[in-house]
Write a protein that holds these residues in place. Sequence first.
Motif, PDB file in Angstrom:
ATOM      1  N   ASN A   1      38.355  46.165  47.619  1.00  0.00           N
ATOM      2  CA  ASN A   1      39.386  45.914  48.618  1.00  0.00           C
ATOM      3  C   ASN A   1      40.678  45.430  47.966  1.00  0.00           C
ATOM      4  N   THR A   2      40.523  44.584  46.957  1.00  0.00           N
ATOM      5  CA  THR A   2      41.700  44.086  46.234  1.00  0.00           C
ATOM      6  C   THR A   2      42.400  45.226  45.520  1.00  0.00           C
ATOM      7  N   THR A   3      41.605  46.057  44.841  1.00  0.00           N
ATOM      8  CA  THR A   3      42.169  47.191  44.118  1.00  0.00           C
ATOM      9  C   THR A   3      42.865  48.156  45.067  1.00  0.00           C
ATOM     10  N   ALA A   4      42.216  48.427  46.215  1.00  0.00           N
ATOM     11  CA  ALA A   4      42.821  49.325  47.197  1.00  0.00           C
ATOM     12  C   ALA A   4      44.124  48.750  47.734  1.00  0.00           C
ATOM     13  N   GLY A   5      44.137  47.433  47.937  1.00  0.00           N
ATOM     14  CA  GLY A   5      45.352  46.780  48.420  1.00  0.00           C
ATOM     15  C   GLY A   5      46.485  46.880  47.427  1.00  0.00           C
ATOM     16  N   VAL A   6      46.170  46.677  46.141  1.00  0.00           N
ATOM     17  CA  VAL A   6      47.190  46.775  45.094  1.00  0.00           C
ATOM     18  C   VAL A   6      47.682  48.208  44.969  1.00  0.00           C
ATOM     19  N   HIS A   7      46.748  49.156  45.070  1.00  0.00           N
ATOM     20  CA  HIS A   7      47.109  50.572  45.019  1.00  0.00           C
ATOM     21  C   HIS A   7      48.059  50.920  46.170  1.00  0.00           C
ATOM     22  N   GLY A   8      47.723  50.412  47.359  1.00  0.00           N
ATOM     23  CA  GLY A   8      48.572  50.655  48.521  1.00  0.00           C
ATOM     24  C   GLY A   8      49.955  50.062  48.338  1.00  0.00           C
TER      25      GLY A   8
ATOM     26  N   ILE B   1      48.863  44.405  36.559  1.00  0.00           N
ATOM     27  CA  ILE B   1      48.121  44.011  37.762  1.00  0.00           C
ATOM     28  C   ILE B   1      46.944  44.964  38.007  1.00  0.00           C
ATOM     29  N   LEU B   2      47.176  46.257  37.850  1.00  0.00           N
ATOM     30  CA  LEU B   2      46.104  47.234  38.012  1.00  0.00           C
ATOM     31  C   LEU B   2      45.047  47.094  36.930  1.00  0.00           C
ATOM     32  N   SER B   3      45.479  46.696  35.740  1.00  0.00           N
ATOM     33  CA  SER B   3      44.523  46.451  34.665  1.00  0.00           C
ATOM     34  C   SER B   3      43.608  45.289  35.033  1.00  0.00           C
ATOM     35  N   ALA B   4      44.194  44.263  35.669  1.00  0.00           N
ATOM     36  CA  ALA B   4      43.378  43.134  36.128  1.00  0.00           C
ATOM     37  C   ALA B   4      42.371  43.602  37.173  1.00  0.00           C
ATOM     38  N   CYS B   5      42.809  44.497  38.073  1.00  0.00           N
ATOM     39  CA  CYS B   5      41.919  45.034  39.109  1.00  0.00           C
ATOM     40  C   CYS B   5      40.729  45.763  38.496  1.00  0.00           C
ATOM     41  N   SER B   6      40.960  46.428  37.384  1.00  0.00           N
ATOM     42  CA  SER B   6      39.893  47.203  36.748  1.00  0.00           C
ATOM     43  C   SER B   6      38.805  46.322  36.156  1.00  0.00           C
ATOM     44  N   HIS B   7      39.082  45.012  36.068  1.00  0.00           N
ATOM     45  CA  HIS B   7      38.107  44.097  35.473  1.00  0.00           C
ATOM     46  C   HIS B   7      37.413  43.209  36.505  1.00  0.00           C
TER      47      HIS B   7
ATOM     48  N   GLU C   1      42.586  35.087  37.442  1.00  0.00           N
ATOM     49  CA  GLU C   1      43.800  34.276  37.339  1.00  0.00           C
ATOM     50  C   GLU C   1      45.046  35.160  37.398  1.00  0.00           C
ATOM     51  N   ALA C   2      44.939  36.356  36.797  1.00  0.00           N
ATOM     52  CA  ALA C   2      46.063  37.301  36.828  1.00  0.00           C
ATOM     53  C   ALA C   2      46.374  37.717  38.256  1.00  0.00           C
ATOM     54  N   LEU C   3      45.319  37.988  39.047  1.00  0.00           N
ATOM     55  CA  LEU C   3      45.520  38.416  40.428  1.00  0.00           C
ATOM     56  C   LEU C   3      46.011  37.268  41.307  1.00  0.00           C
ATOM     57  N   LEU C   4      45.564  36.062  41.030  1.00  0.00           N
ATOM     58  CA  LEU C   4      46.076  34.904  41.766  1.00  0.00           C
ATOM     59  C   LEU C   4      47.565  34.717  41.505  1.00  0.00           C
ATOM     60  N   LEU C   5      47.957  34.944  40.251  1.00  0.00           N
ATOM     61  CA  LEU C   5      49.366  34.819  39.899  1.00  0.00           C
ATOM     62  C   LEU C   5      50.185  35.936  40.551  1.00  0.00           C
TER      63      LEU C   5
ATOM     64  N   PHE D   1      51.852  55.862  36.874  1.00  0.00           N
ATOM     65  CA  PHE D   1      50.570  55.706  36.189  1.00  0.00           C
ATOM     66  C   PHE D   1      49.462  56.275  37.064  1.00  0.00           C
ATOM     67  N   LYS D   2      48.312  56.528  36.485  1.00  0.00           N
ATOM     68  CA  LYS D   2      47.187  57.124  37.223  1.00  0.00           C
ATOM     69  C   LYS D   2      46.373  56.029  37.894  1.00  0.00           C
ATOM     70  N   CYS D   3      46.786  55.699  39.088  1.00  0.00           N
ATOM     71  CA  CYS D   3      46.127  54.597  39.793  1.00  0.00           C
ATOM     72  C   CYS D   3      44.643  54.833  39.993  1.00  0.00           C
ATOM     73  N   TRP D   4      44.271  56.113  40.205  1.00  0.00           N
ATOM     74  CA  TRP D   4      42.878  56.391  40.515  1.00  0.00           C
ATOM     75  C   TRP D   4      41.926  56.006  39.393  1.00  0.00           C
ATOM     76  N   GLU D   5      42.450  55.826  38.181  1.00  0.00           N
ATOM     77  CA  GLU D   5      41.585  55.462  37.052  1.00  0.00           C
ATOM     78  C   GLU D   5      40.985  54.075  37.258  1.00  0.00           C
ATOM     79  N   TYR D   6      41.631  53.256  38.101  1.00  0.00           N
ATOM     80  CA  TYR D   6      41.170  51.888  38.304  1.00  0.00           C
ATOM     81  C   TYR D   6      40.123  51.764  39.413  1.00  0.00           C
ATOM     82  N   PHE D   7      39.740  52.902  39.994  1.00  0.00           N
ATOM     83  CA  PHE D   7      38.746  52.868  41.047  1.00  0.00           C
ATOM     84  C   PHE D   7      37.359  53.226  40.551  1.00  0.00           C
ATOM     85  N   ASP D   8      37.220  53.457  39.246  1.00  0.00           N
ATOM     86  CA  ASP D   8      35.916  53.858  38.696  1.00  0.00           C
ATOM     87  C   ASP D   8      34.884  52.743  38.853  1.00  0.00           C
TER      88      ASP D   8
END
Length: 230
Positions: free
Chosen positions: A205-212, A194-200, A163-167, A223-230
């Motif tokens: 692809n969504t996470t990469a798009g947000v990172h981009g 938003i990145l926190s939502a990606c981590s969950h 829901e967070a990402l839809l918003l 912030f350390k974006c790469w932490e959300y790619f684990d």
Amino acid sequence: MKTSKSNSPLLAAMCSTIYNNKHYYSTNANIITLFNKYVDKTNVFSWNSIIAELARSGDSVEALRAFSSMRKFSLKPNRSTFPCAIKSCSALCDLVSGKQSHQQALVFGYDSDLFVSSALIDMYSKCGQLKDARTMFDGITLRNVVSWTSMITGYVQNDSPHEALLLFKELLVEESVNKEEEEVYIDAVAMVSILSACSHVSAKNTTAGVHGFAIKRGLDWRFKCWEYFD
């Protein structure tokens, strides 16, 4: 020391000085004592200062007590009063006091104020009342980045990352439509949620798009974006 009445700027300076002092006057109890002794309690701006200082320092219980005491003087709260009182309700996850503050904001005509409504979204979210938070959000005619971020963060805090990402997608549309409006321009605070939502969610692809997107906006250094790619 000669007793005198104080205006709001003086009170703010007094609170700041006292709070940052490491000696006797550093406690909130002593701030309240000095407030009661030296400050004009018929001035709403004085009350706003003490409520804000108590809320800022994390003494949410005393902040709400000060808000209650102000109302006993039959003083009319203004748009600066409610955000700090509601923030204290959020910190305590006190839904009852939060609803009472909401009702008073409604009575005095401040429930549609952006800062008040954003505080209410945060309060309802922290109390697990996402439906009420979303109702507040949907009722805002002209949203700013604070109100968008409050609702996105509310979804993340309540384990609703999709829901967070839809918003967030809705926010991107809103931003593209109102390109000249800085009020809805996505900032670093919004990106953290938003990145926190990606981590969950399991969607690289969504996470990469947000990172981009963060890199394109020049926000990735905050912030350390790469932490959300684990």
